[in-house]
Design an enzyme around this catalytic site. Structure first.
Site, PDB file in Angstrom:
ATOM      1  N   GLY A  82       0.816  -1.210   0.000  1.00  0.00           N
ATOM      2  CA  GLY A  82       0.000   0.000   0.000  1.00  0.00           C
ATOM      3  C   GLY A  82       0.846   1.255   0.000  1.00  0.00           C
ATOM      4  O   GLY A  82       2.044   1.217  -0.293  1.00  0.00           O
ATOM      5  N   ASP A  83       0.196   2.353   0.366  1.00  0.00           N
ATOM      6  CA  ASP A  83       0.828   3.671   0.294  1.00  0.00           C
ATOM      7  C   ASP A  83       0.417   4.453   1.537  1.00  0.00           C
ATOM      8  O   ASP A  83      -0.763   4.759   1.721  1.00  0.00           O
ATOM      9  CB  ASP A  83       0.333   4.377  -0.977  1.00  0.00           C
ATOM     10  CG  ASP A  83       0.909   5.770  -1.137  1.00  0.00           C
ATOM     11  OD1 ASP A  83       1.641   6.244  -0.235  1.00  0.00           O
ATOM     12  OD2 ASP A  83       0.621   6.399  -2.178  1.00  0.00           O
ATOM     13  N   PHE A  84       1.391   4.736   2.411  1.00  0.00           N
ATOM     14  CA  PHE A  84       1.007   5.415   3.663  1.00  0.00           C
ATOM     15  C   PHE A  84       0.522   6.845   3.440  1.00  0.00           C
ATOM     16  O   PHE A  84       0.020   7.472   4.360  1.00  0.00           O
ATOM     17  CB  PHE A  84       2.076   5.304   4.743  1.00  0.00           C
ATOM     18  CG  PHE A  84       3.507   5.672   4.404  1.00  0.00           C
ATOM     19  CD1 PHE A  84       3.818   6.817   3.700  1.00  0.00           C
ATOM     20  CD2 PHE A  84       4.552   4.853   4.855  1.00  0.00           C
ATOM     21  CE1 PHE A  84       5.147   7.151   3.430  1.00  0.00           C
ATOM     22  CE2 PHE A  84       5.886   5.179   4.579  1.00  0.00           C
ATOM     23  CZ  PHE A  84       6.178   6.335   3.862  1.00  0.00           C
ATOM     24  N   HIS A 101      11.548  11.201   9.404  1.00  0.00           N
ATOM     25  CA  HIS A 101      12.698  12.003   8.939  1.00  0.00           C
ATOM     26  C   HIS A 101      12.882  11.973   7.418  1.00  0.00           C
ATOM     27  O   HIS A 101      13.671  12.734   6.883  1.00  0.00           O
ATOM     28  CB  HIS A 101      13.986  11.579   9.674  1.00  0.00           C
ATOM     29  CG  HIS A 101      14.716  10.414   9.080  1.00  0.00           C
ATOM     30  ND1 HIS A 101      16.071  10.241   9.199  1.00  0.00           N
ATOM     31  CD2 HIS A 101      14.265   9.352   8.343  1.00  0.00           C
ATOM     32  CE1 HIS A 101      16.440   9.138   8.567  1.00  0.00           C
ATOM     33  NE2 HIS A 101      15.368   8.581   8.051  1.00  0.00           N
TER      34      HIS A 101
HETATM   35  C1  LIG Z   1      14.056   4.706   5.808  1.00  0.00           C
HETATM   36  S1  LIG Z   1      13.163   3.235   5.426  1.00  0.00           S
HETATM   37  C2  LIG Z   1      12.690   2.673   7.055  1.00  0.00           C
HETATM   38  C3  LIG Z   1      12.357   1.208   7.080  1.00  0.00           C
HETATM   39  C4  LIG Z   1      12.032   0.630   8.473  1.00  0.00           C
HETATM   40  N1  LIG Z   1      10.985   1.371   9.133  1.00  0.00           N
HETATM   41  C5  LIG Z   1      13.282   0.578   9.338  1.00  0.00           C
HETATM   42  O1  LIG Z   1      13.514   1.493  10.139  1.00  0.00           O
HETATM   43  O2  LIG Z   1      14.060  -0.379   9.160  1.00  0.00           O
HETATM   44  C6  LIG Z   1      11.633   3.857   4.767  1.00  0.00           C
HETATM   45  C7  LIG Z   1      10.669   2.761   4.286  1.00  0.00           C
HETATM   46  O3  LIG Z   1       9.449   3.378   3.852  1.00  0.00           O
HETATM   47  C8  LIG Z   1       8.953   2.654   2.741  1.00  0.00           C
HETATM   48  N2  LIG Z   1       8.059   3.538   1.989  1.00  0.00           N
HETATM   49  C9  LIG Z   1       8.423   4.627   1.255  1.00  0.00           C
HETATM   50  N3  LIG Z   1       7.336   5.220   0.735  1.00  0.00           N
HETATM   51  C10 LIG Z   1       6.251   4.490   1.152  1.00  0.00           C
HETATM   52  C11 LIG Z   1       4.860   4.620   0.952  1.00  0.00           C
HETATM   53  N4  LIG Z   1       4.354   5.631   0.238  1.00  0.00           N
HETATM   54  N5  LIG Z   1       4.025   3.718   1.537  1.00  0.00           N
HETATM   55  C12 LIG Z   1       4.548   2.687   2.281  1.00  0.00           C
HETATM   56  N6  LIG Z   1       5.872   2.524   2.511  1.00  0.00           N
HETATM   57  C13 LIG Z   1       6.718   3.404   1.942  1.00  0.00           C
HETATM   58  C14 LIG Z   1      10.232   2.268   1.992  1.00  0.00           C
HETATM   59  O4  LIG Z   1      10.023   1.185   1.114  1.00  0.00           O
HETATM   60  C15 LIG Z   1      11.209   1.969   3.117  1.00  0.00           C
HETATM   61  O5  LIG Z   1      11.212   0.593   3.466  1.00  0.00           O
END
Ligand SMILES: C[S@@+](CC[C@H](N)C(=O)[O-])C[C@H]1O[C@@H](n2cnc3c(N)ncnc32)[C@H](O)[C@@H]1O
Length: 191
Positions: A82-84, A101
């Site tokens: 999905g998409d947050f 961040h």
């Molecule tokens: C900086 S990483 C952090 C991952 C995890 N929370 C951790 O700390 O190990 C950001 C994560 O957000 C996910 N992400 C980015 N855009 C997103 C979206 N629109 N919807 C869902 N997930 C998303 C990415 O795939 C990535 O795994």
């Protein structure tokens, strides 16, 4: 490779996080942008009554299911593609580790409001990020702040900046716990 590096970064805080988070009354925990789910899977090992969900981009969900299988918690785990920025599954506990961040204030508000919109009664959120500002301690967050400036639309924030985002999205910071990594655990309550 990025997902693996994030899992390794999660390993650095996993014991601090599992010790700090109170799972009483939590039936469903959603790891928002949880990568392969290292954080929520550790909580599933700790709490047998818990169901865990990772909300991730489509290309990450298969790896999250594989990781849950390896961790032996697949029966209580699901990975939602999905998409947050659109919708976040309902939860008693939202985990946002190194998510806030990544984004600018308007984008963060959308993510936090989507969590608030699906929050079950009494829900909490846990934000894991560096905190910059007058901490009185040497802080890796300042370096990461420059990194975010160059590589993304995000930034590290001080507590006032975090609290302003929380207030505008229906959350209130009720606890703050250090970890042995540069990240700080901030526990939020839905208001
Ligand atoms: C900086 S990483 C952090 C991952 C995890 N929370 C951790 O700390 O190990 C950001 C994560 O957000 C996910 N992400 C980015 N855009 C997103 C979206 N629109 N919807 C869902 N997930 C998303 C990415 O795939 C990535 O795994």
């Amino acid at each position: 490779m990025f997902a693996s590096s994030m899992s390794n970064a999660t390993d650095m805080v996993i014991h601090d996080v599992t010790a700090a988070l109170d799972l009483d009354g939590v039936s469903v925990a959603v790891d928002v942008g949880g990568s392969t789910g290292a954080l929520v899977q550790e909580l599933l090992k700790k709490s047998q009554g818990l169901t865990g969900v990772v909300l991730e981009m489509p290309h990450v969900v298969d790896s999250a299911v594989e990781a849950a299988s390896k961790a032996g918690v697949l029966d209580r785990f699901s990975a939602v593609s999905g998409d947050f920025f659109k919708e976040v599954p309902a939860a008693d506990l939202y985990l946002l580790k190194m998510i806030i961040h990544d984004w600018n204030d308007a984008e963060c508000l959308t993510i936090l409001r989507n969590c608030r919109a699906s929050a079950k009664p009494g829900a909490r959120a846990a934000v894991f990020d560096c905190v910059v500002g007058k901490t009185g301690e040497p802080n890796y967050g300042a370096l990461l702040d420059m990194n975010m400036l160059v590589g993304s639309d995000g930034q590290e924030r001080d507590f006032d900046e975090f609290d302003a985002l929380y207030a505008k999205s229906g959350w209130r910071r009720v606890a703050t716990k250090p970890t042995r990594s540069p990240q700080v655990i901030q526990v939020l309550e839905a208001i």
